[in-house]
Design a protein around this motif. Sequence first.
Motif, short mmCIF file in Angstrom:
data_model
loop_
_atom_site.label_atom_id
_atom_site.label_comp_id
_atom_site.label_asym_id
_atom_site.label_seq_id
_atom_site.Cartn_x
_atom_site.Cartn_y
_atom_site.Cartn_z
N ASP A 1 0.84 -1.29 0.02
CA ASP A 1 -0.10 -0.10 -0.18
C ASP A 1 0.84 1.39 -0.17
O ASP A 1 0.36 2.24 -0.80
CB ASP A 1 -0.93 0.00 1.34
CG ASP A 1 -2.13 0.65 1.18
OD1 ASP A 1 -2.57 0.88 -0.22
OD2 ASP A 1 -2.69 1.14 2.12
N LYS A 2 1.98 1.20 0.64
CA LYS A 2 2.81 2.36 0.89
C LYS A 2 3.68 2.52 -0.44
O LYS A 2 3.71 3.78 -0.90
CB LYS A 2 3.89 2.18 1.72
CG LYS A 2 3.37 2.47 3.28
CD LYS A 2 4.59 2.01 4.23
CE LYS A 2 3.99 2.31 5.71
NZ LYS A 2 4.85 1.92 6.81
N TYR A 3 4.03 1.44 -1.18
CA TYR A 3 4.96 1.70 -2.58
C TYR A 3 4.42 1.16 -3.72
O TYR A 3 5.13 1.33 -4.53
CB TYR A 3 6.29 1.02 -2.04
CG TYR A 3 6.92 1.72 -0.76
CD1 TYR A 3 7.24 2.97 -0.51
CD2 TYR A 3 7.18 1.00 0.35
CE1 TYR A 3 7.75 3.42 0.51
CE2 TYR A 3 7.53 1.32 1.55
CZ TYR A 3 7.99 2.80 1.72
OH TYR A 3 8.03 3.16 2.73
N ALA B 1 12.00 14.84 11.58
CA ALA B 1 11.50 13.74 11.73
C ALA B 1 10.01 13.78 11.15
O ALA B 1 9.40 14.88 11.25
CB ALA B 1 11.43 13.51 13.36
N ARG B 2 9.53 12.84 10.64
CA ARG B 2 8.07 12.65 10.86
C ARG B 2 7.41 12.03 11.97
O ARG B 2 7.79 10.72 12.06
CB ARG B 2 7.69 12.05 9.57
CG ARG B 2 6.27 12.24 8.73
CD ARG B 2 5.81 11.46 7.67
NE ARG B 2 5.61 9.88 8.20
CZ ARG B 2 6.19 8.96 7.77
NH1 ARG B 2 6.99 8.96 6.57
NH2 ARG B 2 6.15 7.84 8.14
N VAL B 3 6.32 12.56 12.46
CA VAL B 3 5.88 11.92 13.65
C VAL B 3 4.58 11.82 13.31
O VAL B 3 3.64 12.29 12.97
CB VAL B 3 5.82 13.10 14.91
CG1 VAL B 3 5.52 12.42 16.26
CG2 VAL B 3 7.14 13.73 14.99
N ASP B 4 4.28 10.36 13.58
CA ASP B 4 3.10 9.69 13.10
C ASP B 4 2.25 9.22 14.26
O ASP B 4 2.76 8.79 15.35
CB ASP B 4 3.37 8.25 12.32
CG ASP B 4 4.25 8.36 11.16
OD1 ASP B 4 4.17 9.82 10.72
OD2 ASP B 4 4.63 7.49 10.61
N PHE B 5 1.16 9.61 14.14
CA PHE B 5 0.00 9.28 15.28
C PHE B 5 -1.25 8.60 14.76
O PHE B 5 -1.52 8.31 13.66
CB PHE B 5 -0.59 10.80 15.71
CG PHE B 5 0.33 11.74 16.22
CD1 PHE B 5 0.73 11.76 17.75
CD2 PHE B 5 1.09 12.49 15.21
CE1 PHE B 5 1.46 12.66 18.28
CE2 PHE B 5 1.88 13.57 16.02
CZ PHE B 5 2.21 13.50 17.41
N LEU C 1 0.45 8.40 19.94
CA LEU C 1 1.93 8.62 19.17
C LEU C 1 2.23 7.48 18.68
O LEU C 1 2.32 6.41 19.56
CB LEU C 1 2.94 9.48 19.83
CG LEU C 1 4.13 9.99 18.91
CD1 LEU C 1 4.85 11.25 19.56
CD2 LEU C 1 5.00 9.06 18.59
N ASN C 2 2.28 7.03 17.50
CA ASN C 2 2.74 6.00 16.98
C ASN C 2 4.10 5.66 16.58
O ASN C 2 4.93 4.90 17.51
CB ASN C 2 2.08 5.43 15.67
CG ASN C 2 2.65 4.13 14.84
OD1 ASN C 2 2.88 3.37 15.56
ND2 ASN C 2 2.53 4.17 13.74
N GLU C 3 4.76 6.50 16.11
CA GLU C 3 6.21 6.44 15.82
C GLU C 3 6.87 7.69 15.25
O GLU C 3 6.33 8.53 14.65
CB GLU C 3 6.69 5.41 15.01
CG GLU C 3 6.27 5.47 13.60
CD GLU C 3 6.70 4.46 12.61
OE1 GLU C 3 7.91 3.99 12.77
OE2 GLU C 3 6.39 4.15 11.42
N LEU C 4 8.32 7.72 15.39
CA LEU C 4 9.09 8.84 15.08
C LEU C 4 9.80 8.26 13.64
O LEU C 4 10.62 7.33 14.27
CB LEU C 4 9.79 9.56 15.77
CG LEU C 4 9.16 10.63 17.11
CD1 LEU C 4 8.81 9.58 18.28
CD2 LEU C 4 9.60 11.89 17.30
MG LIG Z 1 5.11 3.67 10.15
#
Ligand SMILES: [Mg+2]
Length: 362
Positions: free
Chosen positions: A261-263, A301-305, A315-318
């Motif tokens: 799905d991402k790529y 950094a992209r901070v994912d939630f 917060l999921n991950e950085l």
């Molecule tokens: Mg991720």
Amino acid sequence: MQKKKIAVLFGGCSSEHEVSRVSAYSVIRNLPKEKYDIVRIGITRDGRWYLYNGPDDKIPGGEWERSEEKMPAFLCPDRSVGGIVANAPDGFRTVPVDCVFPVLHGRNGEDGTVQGLLELSGLPFVGCGTLASAVCMDKAITHSQLANAGIPSAKYLWFYSSKYTSEGAKKIKVKVNARLGYPVFVKPANSGSSVGISKVLREEELDAAVARAAAESDKILVEEAVAGQEVECAVLGNLDPKAAGAVGEIVASAEFYDYDDKYKSGKSKLNIPARLDEAVAAEIRSIAERAFRMLGCRGFARVDFFVRNGREILLNELNTIPGFTPISMYPKLWEASGVSYGELLDRLVRLAFDDGAKNFKK
Ligand SMILES: [Mg+2]
Ligand SMILES: Nc1ncnc2c1ncn2[C@@H]1O[C@H](COP(=O)(O)OP(=O)(O)O)[C@@H](O)[C@H]1O
């Protein structure tokens, strides 16, 4: 003004090798040419380093590896060298550089290893240093650091795969039931691009999911599955980081935002801005900046939630070296705030030069 020489590192010994090549290709094409000269350093999947002097369009598909226009080379930890040592046909030569931009995703590149070498080299480099990179790469460590700082994240537990024996698995299953309940996500603690991650709906599927994760890492994380929105925040800066005005949202086309799905499928959608109340988006930006500072991130950094019920923020991950093609979320969020892709790259390099705290430590 003399142009600065920027070494761009791409590829790497990582399950995200291909993604890195694509990110690096667009970084190389878009770094402002009037300010910077580029030195291309390709790292093969099995960990060989080369100085590559061929055409850039052989980078994204990997054809560069078969090109004649390359020579073995490595980044030198010896500060008197100030850059790369290349093994040319007529002998070793040094290639000094002013700054390094590691465009490497995942293990052996985004996880503090290359950053350690860069810190030894004394060269300015883009992005987080060794400690922040390593902390953000290990999702179990990230969780515990976030908990210490009072930043909410999904309920989780982790274990070493060697503990998942027939006896050990029984105990782990009891804990998963008691602390999390199904569905859960099972992940390698330190992989990326969703490699080795599964959504597990019931206990009978746990063994297979643990085996998949264990193929990537000896440390396994199990998290409650959060039903809600998946949103991402782009943070830029050193000691006083700022989040981009727009928070982005991922609408996955699959069961979750997996590798295809991402790529590959191209079916997932990005919503910029995310469908959120402005107060919730503002809170997300503020938490992203706080987490960035607290974990000692630098540059970007992209901070994912996850957002549950439109308001509960977890917060999921950085990601300390986020995907960096022009259609990737990180640059798109800055573009939505009026910062073009080229300007963003220039700011990142300037932040690397400004970051005295990270470099030249004696
Ligand atoms: Mg991720
Ligand atoms: N606890 C969770 N609840 C719901 N979805 C999850 C959870 N953990 C992961 N996911 C899904 O799996 C994807 C990949 O997980 P993530 O932890 O972001 O790993 P990666 O580092 O590989 O991106 C996420 O983008 C999301 O779609």
